[in-house]
Design a protein around this motif. Structure first.
Motif, mmCIF file in Angstrom:
data_model
loop_
_atom_site.group_PDB
_atom_site.id
_atom_site.type_symbol
_atom_site.label_atom_id
_atom_site.label_comp_id
_atom_site.label_asym_id
_atom_site.label_seq_id
_atom_site.Cartn_x
_atom_site.Cartn_y
_atom_site.Cartn_z
ATOM 1 N N ARG A 146 0.922 -1.151 0.062
ATOM 2 C CA ARG A 146 -0.160 0.055 0.072
ATOM 3 C C ARG A 146 0.846 1.075 0.077
ATOM 4 N NH1 ARG A 146 -4.849 -1.930 4.096
ATOM 5 N NH2 ARG A 146 -4.959 -4.238 3.595
ATOM 6 N N ASP A 161 -10.848 3.883 6.476
ATOM 7 C CA ASP A 161 -10.243 3.080 7.612
ATOM 8 C C ASP A 161 -9.351 4.009 8.677
ATOM 9 O OD1 ASP A 161 -11.137 0.838 6.745
ATOM 10 O OD2 ASP A 161 -9.092 0.385 5.414
ATOM 11 N N HIS A 165 -12.551 0.319 13.442
ATOM 12 C CA HIS A 165 -13.611 -0.749 12.850
ATOM 13 C C HIS A 165 -13.011 -2.017 13.031
ATOM 14 C CE1 HIS A 165 -10.516 -0.093 9.958
ATOM 15 N NE2 HIS A 165 -10.553 -1.334 9.356
ATOM 16 N N ASP A 167 -12.539 -5.560 10.726
ATOM 17 C CA ASP A 167 -12.902 -6.018 9.450
ATOM 18 C C ASP A 167 -14.006 -6.886 8.917
ATOM 19 O OD1 ASP A 167 -10.459 -4.128 8.762
ATOM 20 O OD2 ASP A 167 -8.949 -5.810 8.846
ATOM 21 N N ARG A 181 -3.770 -10.832 10.469
ATOM 22 C CA ARG A 181 -3.079 -9.987 9.384
ATOM 23 C C ARG A 181 -1.643 -9.641 10.083
ATOM 24 N NH1 ARG A 181 -7.650 -6.239 6.723
ATOM 25 N NH2 ARG A 181 -7.665 -7.385 4.514
ATOM 26 N N PHE A 183 1.264 -6.900 9.436
ATOM 27 C CA PHE A 183 1.579 -5.785 8.763
ATOM 28 C C PHE A 183 3.294 -5.293 8.902
ATOM 29 C CE2 PHE A 183 -2.948 -5.657 10.293
ATOM 30 C CZ PHE A 183 -3.550 -5.205 8.952
ATOM 31 N N ARG A 192 3.802 4.470 11.226
ATOM 32 C CA ARG A 192 2.373 4.170 10.496
ATOM 33 C C ARG A 192 1.543 4.483 12.012
ATOM 34 N NH1 ARG A 192 0.838 2.943 5.775
ATOM 35 N NH2 ARG A 192 -1.449 2.174 5.447
ATOM 36 N N TRP A 194 -1.528 4.519 14.162
ATOM 37 C CA TRP A 194 -2.724 3.465 14.339
ATOM 38 C C TRP A 194 -3.549 4.080 15.790
ATOM 39 C CZ3 TRP A 194 -3.804 -2.320 13.453
ATOM 40 C CH2 TRP A 194 -3.667 -2.861 12.025
ATOM 41 N N HIS A 278 -9.556 -1.132 15.110
ATOM 42 C CA HIS A 278 -8.426 -0.361 14.700
ATOM 43 C C HIS A 278 -8.750 0.719 13.557
ATOM 44 C CE1 HIS A 278 -8.998 -3.744 11.731
ATOM 45 N NE2 HIS A 278 -8.578 -2.972 10.881
ATOM 46 N N ALA A 280 -6.311 3.290 10.998
ATOM 47 C CA ALA A 280 -5.075 3.736 10.620
ATOM 48 C C ALA A 280 -4.984 5.326 10.222
ATOM 49 C CB ALA A 280 -4.617 2.923 9.285
ATOM 50 N N MET A 286 3.166 0.507 3.305
ATOM 51 C CA MET A 286 2.930 -0.506 4.231
ATOM 52 C C MET A 286 2.672 -1.953 3.576
ATOM 53 S SD MET A 286 -0.064 -1.470 6.874
ATOM 54 C CE MET A 286 -1.238 -1.739 5.447
#
Ligand code: SIN
Ligand code: FE
Length: 320
Positions: A146, A161, A165, A167, A181, A183, A192, A194, A278, A280, A286
């Motif tokens: 990403r 995002d 939320h 997923d 997941r 990351f 990054r 969060w 979570h 972002a 990423m």
């Protein structure tokens, strides 16, 4: 970079971490730093069991020293120009031999494939080294790069995002398969950022009363019309509504107990993203690997979404 945020009770903001305004509950810290610097770490059974328990309870396993190295020339992919413009991510499906969502010359696309495939293999080594008992129940799903800044992107609230939320996918019912997941912040400069929120059980207690079941025939019709790839279960239906209810509620977004955490460049982290609230907030590049994990593999169902919803609604969520 702060590596030692484990025993910060009550946490005065350590580097990389900030208490959020509006959190009326006790301060909490879901981030569990791990020392490993190898994608296939040697971990003794007792340590691994402890990590698994934390992960299944909704913690974020955080590996500040687990770096993913570029091979010469691969740094060029840290740029949104490689996205084809239609999709913000460059994706690799587990069974494919070429990436999707990318643009570039033939050699570029091959190199992108090699890079993303290498991340898929590295992250799989990590999961299987830590949790070998997940192996028979684990399915490798998509891997993505990403390469675009996430802050300030014009998206609808449902796709936003930067709002907390869990997923859940409208067209891809998971039928109780868990979403694990891995990351990695591949940006060499920017963290990054969060937010992570309250435990799934508290979140569900707040919003499940506003969710509805499906009407008779709805799941079959959606499948027939290819709105969903397979028949949606009540579990998927409720999870999707929970996803939407959380994102639509700005007061909840601001006031729910939560913590902000900055994953520094080169950091890796792992989470059940169907369970951990979570968001972002900021970050430029990423990589991410998704796994589907059979609920059979979960040792402790206390906090798993399907178990929580079934308990609250008084019946199993997976019977169709
Ligand atoms: C998400 O899974 O909601 C986005 C994660 C990220 O882009 O860091
Ligand atoms: Fe998400």
């Amino acid at each position: 970079m702060s590596q030692d945020t484990t025993h910060s009770t009550p946490a005065p903001a350590a580097a990389g971490q900030a208490a959020m305004p509006g959190a009326d509950g006790p301060a909490f810290n879901l981030i569990r730093p791990q020392p490993y610097a190898d994608w296939a770490p040697q971990v003794d059974a007792a340590t691994a069991a402890g990590l698994r328990q934390q992960l299944e309870q909704g913690a974020v396993l955080y590996f500040p020293n687990l770096h993913f190295r570029f091979e010469p020339g691969e740094e060029r992919f840290l740029d949104s120009r490689w996205s084809d413009g239609k999709s913000k991510n460059i994706n690799l499906r587990a069974s494919d031999h070429a990436v999707r969502g990318a643009q570039g010359g033939e050699q570029d696309l091959k190199d992108l494939y090699r890079l993303i495939r290498r991340y898929a293999e590295s992250s799989e080594k990590l999961v299987l080294s830590l949790f070998p008992e997940y192996g028979p129940h684990l399915v490798r799903a998509g891997t993505s790069l990403r390469p675009s800044e996430i802050a300030g992107r014009p998206v609808s609230w449902r796709k936003d995002d930067t709002r907390l939320h869990v997923d859940a996918f409208p067209s891809n019912p998971l039928l109780g398969q868990r979403l694990l997941r891995v990351f990695h912040n591949i940006d060499p400069q920017a963290p990054r950022v969060w937010r992570v929120g309250e435990p799934f059980g508290d979140f569900a207690r707040r919003f499940v009363p506003q969710t509805k079941g499906m009407w008779p025939g709805q799941a079959r019709l959606m499948e027939l019309l290819h709105i969903t790839k397979r028949r949606r279960s009540e579990y998927d239906h409720r999870m999707l509504q929970l996803h939407d209810l959380a994102k639509a509620d700005l007061a909840y977004q601001a006031n729910v107990p939560q913590q902000e955490f900055q994953f520094p460049p080169g950091a890796t982290w792992m989470v059940f993203s169907d369970q951990v609230l979570h968001a972002a907030m900021r970050g430029r590049a990423m990589m991410e690997q998704t796994y589907y994990l059979s609920p059979k593999a979960i040792g402790d169902h206390t906090h798993s979404p399907e178990a929580v919803l079934s308990r609250m609604l008084g019946r199993p969520m997976l019977a169709s």
